[in-house]
Design a protein around this motif. Structure first.
Motif, PDB file in Angstrom:
ATOM      1  N   LEU A   1      -8.320 -19.655  -0.074  1.00 12.47           N
ATOM      2  CA  LEU A   1      -7.428 -20.675  -0.648  1.00 12.47           C
ATOM      3  C   LEU A   1      -6.330 -21.084   0.324  1.00 12.47           C
ATOM      4  O   LEU A   1      -5.577 -22.016   0.052  1.00 12.47           O
ATOM      5  CB  LEU A   1      -6.751 -20.128  -1.915  1.00 12.47           C
ATOM      6  CG  LEU A   1      -7.577 -20.000  -3.177  1.00 12.47           C
ATOM      7  CD1 LEU A   1      -6.790 -19.219  -4.221  1.00 12.47           C
ATOM      8  CD2 LEU A   1      -7.942 -21.373  -3.722  1.00 12.47           C
ATOM      9  N   GLY A   2      -6.195 -20.318   1.411  1.00 11.88           N
ATOM     10  CA  GLY A   2      -5.083 -20.593   2.326  1.00 11.88           C
ATOM     11  C   GLY A   2      -3.823 -19.830   1.943  1.00 11.88           C
ATOM     12  O   GLY A   2      -2.755 -20.048   2.509  1.00 11.88           O
ATOM     13  N   VAL A   3      -3.950 -18.899   0.982  1.00 15.09           N
ATOM     14  CA  VAL A   3      -2.818 -18.046   0.587  1.00 15.09           C
ATOM     15  C   VAL A   3      -2.806 -16.848   1.535  1.00 15.09           C
ATOM     16  O   VAL A   3      -3.854 -16.289   1.851  1.00 15.09           O
ATOM     17  CB  VAL A   3      -3.011 -17.563  -0.872  1.00 15.09           C
ATOM     18  CG1 VAL A   3      -2.011 -16.483  -1.244  1.00 15.09           C
ATOM     19  CG2 VAL A   3      -2.917 -18.741  -1.836  1.00 15.09           C
ATOM     20  N   ARG A   4      -1.612 -16.476   2.001  1.00 12.79           N
ATOM     21  CA  ARG A   4      -1.556 -15.337   2.920  1.00 12.79           C
ATOM     22  C   ARG A   4      -1.578 -14.014   2.157  1.00 12.79           C
ATOM     23  O   ARG A   4      -1.142 -13.960   1.006  1.00 12.79           O
ATOM     24  CB  ARG A   4      -0.314 -15.441   3.799  1.00 12.79           C
ATOM     25  CG  ARG A   4      -0.524 -16.519   4.872  1.00 12.79           C
ATOM     26  CD  ARG A   4       0.718 -16.829   5.623  1.00 12.79           C
ATOM     27  NE  ARG A   4       1.685 -17.491   4.762  1.00 12.79           N
ATOM     28  CZ  ARG A   4       2.883 -17.891   5.178  1.00 12.79           C
ATOM     29  NH1 ARG A   4       3.249 -17.678   6.413  1.00 12.79           N
ATOM     30  NH2 ARG A   4       3.703 -18.491   4.343  1.00 12.79           N
ATOM     31  N   THR A   5      -2.089 -12.969   2.810  1.00 10.74           N
ATOM     32  CA  THR A   5      -2.230 -11.682   2.108  1.00 10.74           C
ATOM     33  C   THR A   5      -1.500 -10.579   2.869  1.00 10.74           C
ATOM     34  O   THR A   5      -1.339 -10.650   4.096  1.00 10.74           O
ATOM     35  CB  THR A   5      -3.713 -11.266   1.978  1.00 10.74           C
ATOM     36  OG1 THR A   5      -4.231 -11.058   3.288  1.00 10.74           O
ATOM     37  CG2 THR A   5      -4.523 -12.310   1.246  1.00 10.74           C
ATOM     38  N   LEU A   6      -1.072  -9.609   2.112  1.00  7.82           N
ATOM     39  CA  LEU A   6      -0.389  -8.457   2.688  1.00  7.82           C
ATOM     40  C   LEU A   6      -0.873  -7.252   1.892  1.00  7.82           C
ATOM     41  O   LEU A   6      -0.742  -7.228   0.661  1.00  7.82           O
ATOM     42  CB  LEU A   6       1.115  -8.659   2.477  1.00  7.82           C
ATOM     43  CG  LEU A   6       2.113  -7.838   3.270  1.00  7.82           C
ATOM     44  CD1 LEU A   6       1.853  -7.951   4.764  1.00  7.82           C
ATOM     45  CD2 LEU A   6       3.526  -8.344   2.955  1.00  7.82           C
ATOM     46  N   ALA A   7      -1.476  -6.267   2.597  1.00  9.33           N
ATOM     47  CA  ALA A   7      -2.022  -5.107   1.875  1.00  9.33           C
ATOM     48  C   ALA A   7      -1.146  -3.883   2.088  1.00  9.33           C
ATOM     49  O   ALA A   7      -0.826  -3.532   3.227  1.00  9.33           O
ATOM     50  CB  ALA A   7      -3.444  -4.823   2.346  1.00  9.33           C
ATOM     51  N   PHE A   8      -0.758  -3.262   0.987  1.00  6.76           N
ATOM     52  CA  PHE A   8      -0.023  -2.000   1.043  1.00  6.76           C
ATOM     53  C   PHE A   8      -1.054  -0.874   1.066  1.00  6.76           C
ATOM     54  O   PHE A   8      -1.998  -0.878   0.286  1.00  6.76           O
ATOM     55  CB  PHE A   8       0.872  -1.876  -0.208  1.00  6.76           C
ATOM     56  CG  PHE A   8       1.329  -0.475  -0.462  1.00  6.76           C
ATOM     57  CD1 PHE A   8       2.397   0.046   0.240  1.00  6.76           C
ATOM     58  CD2 PHE A   8       0.676   0.335  -1.383  1.00  6.76           C
ATOM     59  CE1 PHE A   8       2.804   1.360   0.023  1.00  6.76           C
ATOM     60  CE2 PHE A   8       1.075   1.639  -1.605  1.00  6.76           C
ATOM     61  CZ  PHE A   8       2.148   2.153  -0.902  1.00  6.76           C
ATOM     62  N   HIS A   9      -0.883   0.080   1.987  1.00  7.96           N
ATOM     63  CA  HIS A   9      -1.807   1.226   2.050  1.00  7.96           C
ATOM     64  C   HIS A   9      -1.040   2.507   1.756  1.00  7.96           C
ATOM     65  O   HIS A   9      -0.197   2.924   2.560  1.00  7.96           O
ATOM     66  CB  HIS A   9      -2.467   1.308   3.430  1.00  7.96           C
ATOM     67  CG  HIS A   9      -3.326   0.113   3.731  1.00  7.96           C
ATOM     68  ND1 HIS A   9      -4.540  -0.100   3.113  1.00  7.96           N
ATOM     69  CD2 HIS A   9      -3.124  -0.949   4.539  1.00  7.96           C
ATOM     70  CE1 HIS A   9      -5.058  -1.248   3.545  1.00  7.96           C
ATOM     71  NE2 HIS A   9      -4.218  -1.787   4.409  1.00  7.96           N
ATOM     72  N   ALA A  10      -1.334   3.101   0.621  1.00  5.49           N
ATOM     73  CA  ALA A  10      -0.564   4.270   0.158  1.00  5.49           C
ATOM     74  C   ALA A  10      -0.552   5.404   1.190  1.00  5.49           C
ATOM     75  O   ALA A  10       0.494   5.977   1.470  1.00  5.49           O
ATOM     76  CB  ALA A  10      -1.136   4.765  -1.167  1.00  5.49           C
ATOM     77  N   LEU A  11      -1.724   5.677   1.797  1.00  4.20           N
ATOM     78  CA  LEU A  11      -1.811   6.855   2.661  1.00  4.20           C
ATOM     79  C   LEU A  11      -0.907   6.782   3.885  1.00  4.20           C
ATOM     80  O   LEU A  11      -0.377   7.783   4.346  1.00  4.20           O
ATOM     81  CB  LEU A  11      -3.270   7.074   3.113  1.00  4.20           C
ATOM     82  CG  LEU A  11      -4.215   7.614   2.044  1.00  4.20           C
ATOM     83  CD1 LEU A  11      -5.611   7.797   2.620  1.00  4.20           C
ATOM     84  CD2 LEU A  11      -3.689   8.931   1.472  1.00  4.20           C
ATOM     85  N   SER A  12      -0.724   5.558   4.417  1.00  2.00           N
ATOM     86  CA  SER A  12       0.112   5.426   5.618  1.00  2.00           C
ATOM     87  C   SER A  12       1.504   4.905   5.259  1.00  2.00           C
ATOM     88  O   SER A  12       2.234   4.428   6.108  1.00  2.00           O
ATOM     89  CB  SER A  12      -0.564   4.480   6.617  1.00  2.00           C
ATOM     90  OG  SER A  12      -0.789   3.238   5.980  1.00  2.00           O
ATOM     91  N   SER A  13       1.865   4.998   3.975  1.00  2.00           N
ATOM     92  CA  SER A  13       3.171   4.484   3.531  1.00  2.00           C
ATOM     93  C   SER A  13       4.159   5.642   3.370  1.00  2.00           C
ATOM     94  O   SER A  13       3.810   6.806   3.579  1.00  2.00           O
ATOM     95  CB  SER A  13       3.016   3.792   2.181  1.00  2.00           C
ATOM     96  OG  SER A  13       2.895   4.771   1.171  1.00  2.00           O
ATOM     97  N   SER A  14       5.360   5.308   2.927  1.00  2.00           N
ATOM     98  CA  SER A  14       6.378   6.349   2.706  1.00  2.00           C
ATOM     99  C   SER A  14       6.037   7.253   1.541  1.00  2.00           C
ATOM    100  O   SER A  14       6.741   8.229   1.293  1.00  2.00           O
ATOM    101  CB  SER A  14       7.745   5.701   2.484  1.00  2.00           C
ATOM    102  OG  SER A  14       8.168   5.129   3.690  1.00  2.00           O
ATOM    103  N   MET A  15       4.955   6.952   0.831  1.00  2.00           N
ATOM    104  CA  MET A  15       4.506   7.893  -0.209  1.00  2.00           C
ATOM    105  C   MET A  15       4.118   9.214   0.456  1.00  2.00           C
ATOM    106  O   MET A  15       4.252  10.272  -0.148  1.00  2.00           O
ATOM    107  CB  MET A  15       3.344   7.312  -1.011  1.00  2.00           C
ATOM    108  CG  MET A  15       3.793   6.185  -1.934  1.00  2.00           C
ATOM    109  SD  MET A  15       2.457   5.560  -2.957  1.00  2.00           S
ATOM    110  CE  MET A  15       2.551   6.693  -4.352  1.00  2.00           C
TER     111      MET A  15
END
Ligand code: NCD
Length: 301
Positions: free
Chosen positions: A68-82
């Motif tokens: 659609l031309g919408v930009r995406t951003l994926a959060f990855h739990a394993l490499s996050s501050s979790m």
């Protein structure tokens, strides 16, 4: 972007009109052989936050957004501050403070987070514990309407086999398929039945399945959600419930096969059934992108 955020946590959050419009838009995108890159969507950002594993759902949302031309951003739990001990609630607060236009969340328990009801972002449920998986039900019903070339599922007899109790896919599908006037039956051990289906359509044995089933949906056993997982025997389950080619033959000559994935070949479905000419499993995946693109547009409109 000034967005009046939508909350798509359950299929019940979509009116009949919404569902029809989504299917209409998904169809037109397919008929035009492309999902138009829509200039009005180009500043929007869709964020995915999956706190449980996923192949199809997350990539399908991201693919739909990109088309659609919408930009995406994926959060990855394993490499996050979790990994440093931050909890899911605080993590989601942070993600929302970044102000995505849409946040797609998958988590291991039902949505009761007050914070996702406060934000201006649209929130889409990518599967919440045993509760619901609304976009899977939308793409499954779209696939059936498309295959049978009809406007409703009236007159279709649908059999759902497997771990119905712990399947969010089954819960959303039973609700949406019933709203679209299908006759839904379940086949599973008595302790995995749900009361979303009338009692006389809850079966425990293949021997009791009525003739002329139009659609069969196989479900993976949700071992990660079983309280007594150690007592579960895949061998016994498969002997009684795995959809083999001969069992498929017994359901009806035109019966089509659905499976939301992930698929454990030989456990709930035999390899030759998954690859059968009447298997719509790849269609489900393809249609998922169209239906989710339509839903993203709906959220941003
Ligand atoms: C399902 C899920 O995660 O609920 N898969 C999917 O999203 N396509 C089904 C499952 O995990 O068995």
């Amino acid at each position: 972007m000034d967005i009046d955020g939508k909350r798509i946590i359950s299929v019940d959050d979509l009116s009949d009109g919404d569902v029809n419009r989504l299917f209409f838009h998904a169809h037109s995108m397919r008929d035009q052989k492309c999902i138009h890159d829509d200039k009005t969507l180009k500043n929007a950002v869709l964020m995915t936050a999956f706190f449980e594993p996923s192949t199809r759902t997350r990539l399908s949302f991201e693919m739909a957004a990109l088309r659609l031309g919408v930009r995406t951003l994926a959060f990855h739990a394993l490499s996050s501050s979790m990994a440093k001990g931050e909890c899911e609630h605080k993590t989601i607060t942070n993600l929302l403070a970044l102000q995505p236009d849409i946040l797609v969340i998958r988590r291991d328990s039902p949505f009761e987070l007050p914070l996702v009801y406060k934000t201006t972002a649209s929130i889409i449920n990518g599967g919440d514990g045993v509760n619901e998986h609304p976009t899977q039900a939308l793409l499954d019903c779209f696939t059936l309407l498309d295959h049978f070339r009809c406007d409703s599922l009236r007159g279709l007899r649908i059999l759902i086999i497997g771990d119905v109790a712990h399947s969010r896919v089954a819960h959303s599908n039973i609700k949406l398929m019933s709203r679209l006037l299908a006759e839904v039956w379940t086949l599973t051990p008595a302790h995995w039945q749900v009361n979303l289906v009338p009692e006389h359509r809850r079966l425990v044995s293949f021997a009791d399945v009525p003739k002329n089933i139009d659609v069969v949906m196989c479900l993976r056993v949700q071992k990660e959600r079983l309280l007594d997982a150690h007592a579960f025997s895949e061998q016994i389950f498969s002997k009684d419930y795995c959809l083999t080619a001969s069992r498929l033959d017994g359901l009806g000559n035109n019966c089509v096969v659905l499976h939301p994935g992930p698929i454990n070949l030989g456990a709930e479905i035999a390899a030759d059934v998954a690859n059968h000419p009447r298997s719509l499993i790849n269609e489900q995946v393809k249609n998922g992108v169209l239906v989710r693109a339509a839903l993203i547009k709906h959220c941003l409109s």
